[in-house]
Design a protein around this motif. Structure first.
Motif, short mmCIF file in Angstrom:
data_model
loop_
_atom_site.label_atom_id
_atom_site.label_comp_id
_atom_site.label_asym_id
_atom_site.label_seq_id
_atom_site.Cartn_x
_atom_site.Cartn_y
_atom_site.Cartn_z
N UNK A 30 38.19 0.12 22.56
CA UNK A 30 38.75 -1.11 22.01
C UNK A 30 37.90 -2.31 22.44
N UNK A 31 37.51 -2.36 23.72
CA UNK A 31 36.67 -3.45 24.20
C UNK A 31 35.37 -3.53 23.40
N UNK A 32 34.79 -2.39 23.12
CA UNK A 32 33.52 -2.34 22.39
C UNK A 32 33.69 -2.88 20.97
N UNK A 33 34.77 -2.50 20.31
CA UNK A 33 35.01 -2.96 18.93
C UNK A 33 35.29 -4.45 18.90
N UNK A 34 36.12 -4.95 19.84
CA UNK A 34 36.45 -6.37 19.87
C UNK A 34 35.19 -7.20 20.13
#
Length: 323
Positions: free
Chosen positions: A213-217
């Motif tokens: 999720x951190x990577x996508x955000x």
């Protein structure tokens, strides 16, 4: 109170007709109706400024008035009593607020407020998307019905929060507040509210971190002006598009598409509110962030911030902060 919230730089009305002040509040702060004995002549005062997606207001009506609000769908109202008293009725409760107390009105909550003659209050309007984002960034569990705060709070128990409001007001009144600084203060206000006030949010972080999720955000923020596809985000998260929707529902409480749209709207508002950006038109900014259907963009902006994007830009120009 020791902290001065909004100076003369933000003065909009001085000893004015309460109806004129009320009309302005309806446009920028929230829908309401005012009532007072018509035999009395009141002189109302209002200061107003913005910082990113925050609306800041200091108001007094110069007499005892009753204010009834049906509730705002997508915004929270934080009200700090500065002088006098204010009798509040809402959520099946009543309380006579005194200076130093804070009232938090959640979206869709009806409020019935009776001001004393010497009542003055500070109001901060915060869009729900900002709190949703703060929850997702901190990996806190946001209930499906949305964030709901308890209404009554004492500033003495909220260590340093009134000082933070003072800093936010000072930054809002600067002639050249940078968009990144505005976003920082907006996020800080939202995070502090979630940390310090009683709410239905579980502030325990998820048991496992979520690098996907951190990577996508991070990818969304780095490419916020681009047309970001579901397939590309799913590839970055190393999962299927269906699993990506589950990921966003868990960590952001919304779909990937809505998350991206809300982030783009935040960036557009920050740009329109930035006096140093020299924005020529709303259309220019909307297209720059990929809003090619201008009618739908205006509708989404109005639904989120309760004003038209042209009103945001016009307010900066009226104050003489840009040519």
């Amino acid at each position: 109170m020791g902290i001065h919230l909004l100076s003369e730089k933000s003065r909009i009305f001085v000893n004015s007709d309460p109806y004129a002040v009320s009309d302005y509040v309806n446009q920028h702060i929230g829908t309401h109706n005012i009532h007072w004995p018509k035999s009395r002549r009141l002189e109302a005062n209002l200061n107003h400024s913005t910082l990113g997606s925050l609306e800041l207001c200091r108001i007094s009506y110069g007499g005892s008035v009753r204010v009834i609000s049906p509730g705002l769908e997508t915004c929270y109202h934080l009200q700090v009593l500065l002088k006098g008293h204010c009798l509040w009725s809402g959520c099946g409760q009543k309380h006579d607020f005194a200076p130093g107390e804070l009232l938090l009105i959640n979206p869709d909550e009806r409020a019935d407020l009776t001001y004393s003659e010497d009542c003055e209050k500070f109001i901060l309007k915060l869009p729900s998307v900002v709190l949703d984002r703060a929850c997702s960034e901190s990996y806190w569990n946001k209930p499906s019905e949305g964030v709901r705060f308890t209404p009554r709070h004492n500033l003495q128990q909220l260590n340093g929060f009134i000082n933070l409001l003072g800093l936010v007001c000072d930054e809002a009144e600067r002639n050249k507040s940078m968009p990144r600084v505005q976003e920082y203060y907006t996020g800080l206000i939202a995070t502090k509210l979630l940390e310090m006030l009683d709410s239905n949010v579980s502030r325990d972080a998820f048991s496992e971190s979520c690098p996907s999720f951190e990577r996508v955000v991070q990818f969304i923020d780095n490419n916020i002006k681009e047309n970001i596809g579901i397939e590309r985000m799913a590839e970055l998260a190393l999962m299927s598009p269906r699993s990506l929707y589950t990921l966003f529902e868990k960590h952001a409480g919304t779909t990937p598409k809505n998350y991206i749209r809300n982030r783009k709207l935040e960036c557009v508002r920050a740009r329109l509110s930035d006096p140093s950006a020299n924005v020529r038109s709303v259309t220019e900014v909307a297209l720059d962030y990929g809003f090619f259907h201008l009618g739908r963009f205006a509708e989404n902006y109005r639904s989120t911030y309760l004003e038209h994007p042209s009103d945001t830009l016009r307010r900066i120009k009226i104050k003489g902060l840009v040519p």
